[in-house]
Structures are given as C-alpha cells and as structure tokens.
Design an enzyme around this catalytic site. Sequence first.
Site, PDB file in Angstrom:
ATOM      1  N   ASN A 259       0.332  -5.341 -10.521  1.00  0.00           N
ATOM      2  CA  ASN A 259       1.688  -5.878 -10.568  1.00  0.00           C
ATOM      3  C   ASN A 259       2.444  -5.408  -9.315  1.00  0.00           C
ATOM      4  O   ASN A 259       3.503  -4.798  -9.387  1.00  0.00           O
ATOM      5  CB  ASN A 259       2.408  -5.465 -11.864  1.00  0.00           C
ATOM      6  CG  ASN A 259       3.684  -6.255 -12.079  1.00  0.00           C
ATOM      7  OD1 ASN A 259       4.730  -5.713 -12.367  1.00  0.00           O
ATOM      8  ND2 ASN A 259       3.614  -7.554 -11.919  1.00  0.00           N
TER       9      ASN A 259
ATOM     10  N   HIS B  80       4.535  -0.877  -3.437  1.00  0.00           N
ATOM     11  CA  HIS B  80       3.085  -0.762  -3.216  1.00  0.00           C
ATOM     12  C   HIS B  80       2.733  -1.239  -1.797  1.00  0.00           C
ATOM     13  O   HIS B  80       1.898  -0.648  -1.119  1.00  0.00           O
ATOM     14  CB  HIS B  80       2.314  -1.645  -4.197  1.00  0.00           C
ATOM     15  CG  HIS B  80       2.450  -1.251  -5.633  1.00  0.00           C
ATOM     16  ND1 HIS B  80       3.123  -2.010  -6.556  1.00  0.00           N
ATOM     17  CD2 HIS B  80       1.982  -0.168  -6.303  1.00  0.00           C
ATOM     18  CE1 HIS B  80       3.064  -1.433  -7.738  1.00  0.00           C
ATOM     19  NE2 HIS B  80       2.384  -0.308  -7.625  1.00  0.00           N
TER      20      HIS B  80
ATOM     21  N   GLN C   4       4.362  13.001 -10.539  1.00  0.00           N
ATOM     22  CA  GLN C   4       2.954  12.601 -10.398  1.00  0.00           C
ATOM     23  C   GLN C   4       2.400  13.078  -9.048  1.00  0.00           C
ATOM     24  O   GLN C   4       1.306  13.646  -8.965  1.00  0.00           O
ATOM     25  CB  GLN C   4       2.857  11.077 -10.503  1.00  0.00           C
ATOM     26  CG  GLN C   4       1.525  10.506 -10.058  1.00  0.00           C
ATOM     27  CD  GLN C   4       1.416   9.011 -10.329  1.00  0.00           C
ATOM     28  OE1 GLN C   4       1.187   8.608 -11.449  1.00  0.00           O
ATOM     29  NE2 GLN C   4       1.552   8.181  -9.310  1.00  0.00           N
TER      30      GLN C   4
ATOM     31  N   MET D   1      12.124   0.208  -6.853  1.00  0.00           N
ATOM     32  CA  MET D   1      11.134  -0.813  -7.260  1.00  0.00           C
ATOM     33  C   MET D   1      10.152  -0.186  -8.232  1.00  0.00           C
ATOM     34  O   MET D   1       9.686   0.943  -8.025  1.00  0.00           O
ATOM     35  CB  MET D   1      10.361  -1.288  -6.037  1.00  0.00           C
ATOM     36  CG  MET D   1      11.245  -1.943  -5.027  1.00  0.00           C
ATOM     37  SD  MET D   1      11.034  -3.717  -5.101  1.00  0.00           S
ATOM     38  CE  MET D   1      12.136  -4.209  -3.790  1.00  0.00           C
ATOM     39  N   SER D   2       9.836  -0.924  -9.288  1.00  0.00           N
ATOM     40  CA  SER D   2       8.884  -0.441 -10.280  1.00  0.00           C
ATOM     41  C   SER D   2       8.285  -1.645 -10.998  1.00  0.00           C
ATOM     42  O   SER D   2       8.979  -2.648 -11.206  1.00  0.00           O
ATOM     43  CB  SER D   2       9.607   0.449 -11.291  1.00  0.00           C
ATOM     44  OG  SER D   2       8.843   0.564 -12.468  1.00  0.00           O
ATOM     45  N   SER D   3       7.024  -1.513 -11.378  1.00  0.00           N
ATOM     46  CA  SER D   3       6.389  -2.613 -12.121  1.00  0.00           C
ATOM     47  C   SER D   3       7.100  -2.846 -13.440  1.00  0.00           C
ATOM     48  O   SER D   3       7.040  -3.937 -13.989  1.00  0.00           O
ATOM     49  CB  SER D   3       4.925  -2.283 -12.394  1.00  0.00           C
ATOM     50  OG  SER D   3       4.265  -2.141 -11.171  1.00  0.00           O
ATOM     51  N   ARG D   4       7.760  -1.817 -13.962  1.00  0.00           N
ATOM     52  CA  ARG D   4       8.421  -1.968 -15.270  1.00  0.00           C
ATOM     53  C   ARG D   4       9.814  -2.601 -15.153  1.00  0.00           C
ATOM     54  O   ARG D   4      10.411  -2.911 -16.174  1.00  0.00           O
ATOM     55  CB  ARG D   4       8.501  -0.624 -15.993  1.00  0.00           C
ATOM     56  CG  ARG D   4       7.127  -0.137 -16.473  1.00  0.00           C
ATOM     57  CD  ARG D   4       7.208   1.065 -17.375  1.00  0.00           C
ATOM     58  NE  ARG D   4       5.944   1.362 -18.008  1.00  0.00           N
ATOM     59  CZ  ARG D   4       5.062   2.288 -17.602  1.00  0.00           C
ATOM     60  NH1 ARG D   4       5.322   3.013 -16.527  1.00  0.00           N
ATOM     61  NH2 ARG D   4       3.935   2.488 -18.253  1.00  0.00           N
TER      62      ARG D   4
HETATM   63  O1  PAF Z   1       1.229   5.439 -10.118  1.00  0.00           O
HETATM   64  C1  PAF Z   1       0.368   4.719 -10.647  1.00  0.00           C
HETATM   65  O2  PAF Z   1       0.361   3.501 -10.525  1.00  0.00           O
HETATM   66  C2  PAF Z   1      -0.723   5.366 -11.503  1.00  0.00           C
HETATM   67  O3  PAF Z   1      -0.228   6.453 -12.210  1.00  0.00           O
HETATM   68  C3  PAF Z   1      -1.982   5.752 -10.704  1.00  0.00           C
HETATM   69  C4  PAF Z   1      -1.666   6.825  -9.661  1.00  0.00           C
HETATM   70  C5  PAF Z   1      -2.558   4.528 -10.025  1.00  0.00           C
HETATM   71  C6  PAF Z   1      -3.034   6.333 -11.648  1.00  0.00           C
HETATM   72  O4  PAF Z   1      -3.420   5.415 -12.621  1.00  0.00           O
END
Ligand code: PAF
Length: 280
Positions: free
Chosen positions: A32, A37, A153, A184-187
Amino acid sequence: MQIIKNVCDIRELIKAWQAAGETIAFVPTMGNLHAGHLQLVKRAKAVANRVVVSIFVNPTQFGVGEDFETYPRTEKADQEKLIADGVDVLFLPAVDDIYTVDARTTVTVAEVSEWYCGASRPGHFAGVATVVCKLFNIVQPDIALFGLKDFQQLTIIRIMVRDLNIPVEIMGVDTVRESSGLAMSSRNGYLTDHENQVASELYRILCVARDAILEDACSYNEVENQAFVALQEVGFKPDYISLCRSCDLKKATPEDRDLVLLAAVRLGKTRLIDNIYFSK
Ligand code: PAF
C-alpha cells in the site's frame, strides 16, 4: 523490475550481485505504497547499486482484533510505482515462505519493545523484529532503510542489529507529510473526510509541545499533560504522548539533548502514530 516470490531464487540473485561487487539497499514494506515509501526507495537508489523492496503483510506483528485481514493490499498499483521508481527487485513472499509451521525462534528486543506502542500492542515489536531479522538474512543488504515516522520500530531495529551483530547499516529517512502536516501512512486510508481534518492536529500539537520544551516554559511532565489534554480536546483518544531521549527512548531528563516526542492516538477506528525529534 524482477518479481521474486521464492527465498531460494532471491538468494541466488543476491549471491550473483555480491560476487560482482554490487552494493544492495533494502526497503522492507507491507505494501500500500505511498510517498513516504517512495522516499525510502529514492534514498535507497542514491546509496547503493541495487535496490530490493519487499512487500509482506507480516501476520505476527498484528494482534488479535487488529487489521491483519483488512490491511490494504494494493499489489498492482504498488508494482507500477516501484517500476516507475527503478527498483531492481520486488520480493513478494507468501506467509509459508517466511514462516514454517514448526518455527520455534522469535527475536525480542527487551524493555523498549514493551513501552509506548508496545504497551498497547503486546507482541507487535517481537513480530516486527523477527520478520525484519529474517528478511535481513534472506536479502543480506548492505543498507536497509526505514521511515522515521515509526521511530520506536526504527530504534528497536537498530538495537537488534547491534545486539545480534547483523552486518547491515540502518538508515532512517524523514517522515513525508501531507500539506496539512499529517504524516503519510497506509492506515490514513481508513480515515473519513472529517477525521482526516482532525488527524492533522496531531502534528500541530506535537509542534506546540516541542516549542514549549525548547522555551523551557514548564516541566516536561506538564508539557506532556497539556499536550494530552489538547489531543483529547480536538477529538482524539490519546494512547500516550511522551518525551524521550532519542537514543534509547528512555524518559527524557533535563540533561538530555537529543529528544523525541512520541505520540499515538485513536481516531474512530484508526490508530495513528507520529513523532517529532529535535535537539535542545
Ligand atoms: O514498517 C513496516 O511497514 C513494517 O513494520 C515492516 C518494517 C515492513 C516489518 O513488517
């Protein structure tokens, strides 16, 4: 762009690249894909000869009742974006390629995985650390790139790489924001139009809190409390807003210079996170 689904096939290609002396940058994703990204991909292209992107919606990082089933899967559009951006390989494994049914090993980065988002999403960061460790073992990149938006993360991955001597350089890339300030976020796709407007308040409130800290207007606790109330007032259900030292995410003291203000909120059915890091 080659699309590789199988672990043996990607290993073979990586071996050939390594034998030819090529450097590899890796961008792990759950698909997504959005501008955030694509910023990672852009940086990846600038720092290595070859770019591998993975798309794998990792089941082990979703808790019971979370959105694993409904997480947006937009494979075709993602592929088009990656082709346009000159990615060499899209690694697209199935769940069975990554997890054997009798797997016994997980990677847990103690303490920091239990704080902040880890407190409300038990097991989430063990799922992230385990899959990222496995993907590193498969792709064997020289450099791996992650968004600074997921600051906790990123910190956990840096600690894992240090503790397990994984030979990869971890690069954090700045958060890409909508013109409203919303990260920006997929959610973000889960948000209604009204929620979208409210959502941009998260970054504004983080900026106000940062400015109060820089001005020494009041104690760190007071800034956190005021920001928490401000989040509630605009319609969020705040999970936490915490000022930490950016190196290890321990609570900041007045002696610390490199700081990050981490926040997570609920808005309707969507959980949003954001942060702002700065030096004092
Ligand atoms: O940030 C993400 O999209 C996920 O947590 C990752 C790092 C791809 C691990 O599944």
